[in-house]
Design an enzyme around this catalytic site. Structure first.
Site, short mmCIF file in Angstrom:
data_model
loop_
_atom_site.label_atom_id
_atom_site.label_comp_id
_atom_site.label_asym_id
_atom_site.label_seq_id
_atom_site.Cartn_x
_atom_site.Cartn_y
_atom_site.Cartn_z
CB CYS A 9 -0.96 0.00 1.19
SG CYS A 9 -0.11 -0.06 2.77
N GLY A 11 3.62 1.79 -1.73
CA GLY A 11 4.38 1.93 -2.97
C GLY A 11 3.69 2.88 -3.93
CG ASN A 110 -0.34 -3.37 -19.44
OD1 ASN A 110 -1.34 -2.80 -19.01
ND2 ASN A 110 0.56 -2.75 -20.17
CG MET A 111 -2.90 -4.78 -13.44
SD MET A 111 -3.60 -6.45 -13.50
CE MET A 111 -5.23 -6.17 -12.86
CG HIS A 142 8.62 2.19 -22.39
ND1 HIS A 142 8.38 1.25 -23.37
CD2 HIS A 142 7.58 2.09 -21.52
CE1 HIS A 142 7.25 0.62 -23.10
NE2 HIS A 142 6.74 1.11 -21.99
CE LYS A 146 9.85 -1.16 -20.44
NZ LYS A 146 9.40 -1.71 -19.15
N GLY A 152 7.63 -5.84 -21.67
CA GLY A 152 6.79 -7.03 -21.50
C GLY A 152 5.46 -6.86 -22.22
CB THR A 153 3.23 -3.93 -22.62
OG1 THR A 153 3.05 -3.84 -21.21
CG2 THR A 153 1.93 -3.60 -23.33
N1 LIG Z 1 0.69 -5.48 -13.68
C1 LIG Z 1 0.78 -4.19 -13.93
O1 LIG Z 1 0.03 -3.61 -14.74
C2 LIG Z 1 1.80 -3.37 -13.18
C3 LIG Z 1 1.80 -1.97 -13.29
C4 LIG Z 1 2.71 -1.25 -12.50
C5 LIG Z 1 3.59 -1.93 -11.67
N2 LIG Z 1 3.57 -3.29 -11.63
C6 LIG Z 1 4.44 -4.05 -10.72
O2 LIG Z 1 3.95 -3.92 -9.39
C7 LIG Z 1 5.03 -3.97 -8.48
C8 LIG Z 1 5.02 -2.73 -7.60
O3 LIG Z 1 5.18 -1.59 -8.40
P1 LIG Z 1 5.38 -0.13 -7.75
O4 LIG Z 1 5.74 0.78 -8.85
O5 LIG Z 1 4.20 0.22 -6.91
O6 LIG Z 1 6.65 -0.42 -6.82
P2 LIG Z 1 7.10 0.31 -5.48
O7 LIG Z 1 8.49 -0.17 -5.23
O8 LIG Z 1 6.84 1.77 -5.55
O9 LIG Z 1 6.13 -0.30 -4.36
C9 LIG Z 1 6.21 -1.60 -3.85
C10 LIG Z 1 5.77 -1.56 -2.40
O10 LIG Z 1 5.74 -2.92 -1.92
C11 LIG Z 1 6.29 -2.91 -0.62
N3 LIG Z 1 6.82 -4.22 -0.25
C12 LIG Z 1 7.99 -4.79 -0.64
N4 LIG Z 1 8.14 -5.99 -0.04
C13 LIG Z 1 7.03 -6.18 0.72
C14 LIG Z 1 6.61 -7.22 1.59
N5 LIG Z 1 7.38 -8.30 1.83
N6 LIG Z 1 5.41 -7.10 2.20
C15 LIG Z 1 4.66 -6.00 2.01
N7 LIG Z 1 5.02 -4.97 1.23
C16 LIG Z 1 6.19 -5.06 0.58
C17 LIG Z 1 7.38 -1.85 -0.67
O11 LIG Z 1 7.73 -1.42 0.65
C18 LIG Z 1 6.72 -0.77 -1.50
O12 LIG Z 1 6.01 0.15 -0.69
C19 LIG Z 1 6.28 -4.14 -9.34
O13 LIG Z 1 6.57 -5.51 -9.46
C20 LIG Z 1 5.87 -3.57 -10.69
O14 LIG Z 1 6.61 -4.08 -11.77
C21 LIG Z 1 2.69 -4.02 -12.36
#
Ligand SMILES: NC(=O)c1ccc[n+]([C@@H]2O[C@H](COP(=O)([O-])OP(=O)(O)OC[C@H]3O[C@@H](n4cnc5c(N)ncnc54)[C@H](O)[C@@H]3O)[C@@H](O)[C@H]2O)c1
Length: 253
Positions: A9, A11, A110-111, A142, A146, A152-153
């Site tokens: 939450c 991040g 990619n959501m 990008h 990056k 990946g998309t």
């Molecule tokens: N699927 C999608 O569309 C999509 C889009 C954006 C990001 N992502 C992915 O989502 C992930 C997070 O992205 P972000 O930009 O928010 O990263 P971020 O680093 O800003 O946030 C991640 C958060 O997770 C927390 N965290 C780490 N380990 C943890 C644990 N063991 N328990 C609880 N919390 C923990 C961190 O403290 C941080 O606050 C990455 O893997 C990123 O590639 C996916």
């Protein structure tokens, strides 16, 4: 009202989702989990196992390292998971599939509703244009920070086309090493990395007398947050199994 536990939450994505949920009367974040410090209008737990708040689904944007304990928690609590964290190892992906025998898991790299709708459209487009002899190319752009290329998309878009054509394409990332005309069975994927360019994906179907371009530009992280919230609403109450964004989109049609 869908009650969500936000894993990760504090991040970047977790914060965007918390903000978006504020304006959505159909969802509420009832608890957050994060190892980092942070403030929110909901209780935040640094240890996932300490979280005893009743919820309907978990949205995860954390780190690959955090996924095993998340899967265990979700199984114990019988909670569906929208799994958005990327970079999972092959073993972790196996574990996700195993756990999906007991709980519903929706996973997508990619959501964005836009990209996932394009993936759906590409399948039809490929089956019209490829048999007609059109060339297919993907160009993605990008920002200069990056690390991976192609994105990946871009690969997911290529896979959607290739799957629709029963895997007839070979992906070509570099034409500099050979001096020959492109083969019809090539699918070129090119990456641009420069400045502050927002994530941009273009798919070209190029025939003798026309060029069809399908283009997506990501202007902010909100598009992933919006997709994840839609996915959480969708997966609530679903039976165990693997789901992806195509299920969410199909449900909207
Ligand atoms: N699927 C999608 O569309 C999509 C889009 C954006 C990001 N992502 C992915 O989502 C992930 C997070 O992205 P972000 O930009 O928010 O990263 P971020 O680093 O800003 O946030 C991640 C958060 O997770 C927390 N965290 C780490 N380990 C943890 C644990 N063991 N328990 C609880 N919390 C923990 C961190 O403290 C941080 O606050 C990455 O893997 C990123 O590639 C996916």
């Amino acid at each position: 009202m869908t009650k969500i536990i936000m894993h990760g939450c504090n991040g970047r994505m977790g914060k965007v989702i918390a903000e978006m949920v504020e304006n959505d009367p159909d969802v509420e974040i009832v608890a957050g989990i994060d190892i980092a410090e942070g403030k929110a209008s909901f209780p935040i737990f640094t240890d996932i196992n300490a979280c005893d708040v009743e919820a309907d689904a978990i949205i995860d944007f954390s780190s690959a390292k955090a996924v095993p304990q998340l899967l265990k928690y979700a199984t114990d609590k019988n909670l569906p998971v929208v799994l958005c964290t990327t970079g999972l190892s092959a073993e972790q992906l196996d574990e996700v599939r195993e756990v999906s025998k007991n709980i519903a898991i929706l996973k997508s790299a990619n959501m964005s509703m836009g990209i996932n709708t394009i993936i759906k459209l590409l399948k039809d487009a490929a089956n019209v244009f490829v048999p007609a002899g059109y060339d297919v190319e993907i160009v993605e752009q990008h920002h200069n920070q990056k690390l991976d290329a192609p994105s990946g998309t871009a690969l997911a878009l290529a896979d959607a086309i290739n799957d629709a054509r029963n895997g007839e394409f070979t992906y070509v990332y570099d034409r500099s090493q050979v001096r020959q005309k492109r083969d019809k069975k090539e699918l070129g994927i090119s990456a641009v990395r420069a400045g502050n360019i927002p994530g941009t994906h273009e798919v070209f179907f190029a025939g003798p007398d026309e060029l069809i371009e399908i283009k997506h530009i990501a202007y902010s992280r909100s598009i992933f947050a919006n997709g994840a919230i839609n996915a959480a609403k969708f997966i609530t109450g679903k039976k165990p199994g693997m789901y992806d964004m195509s299920d969410v989109i199909a449900n909207m049609l």
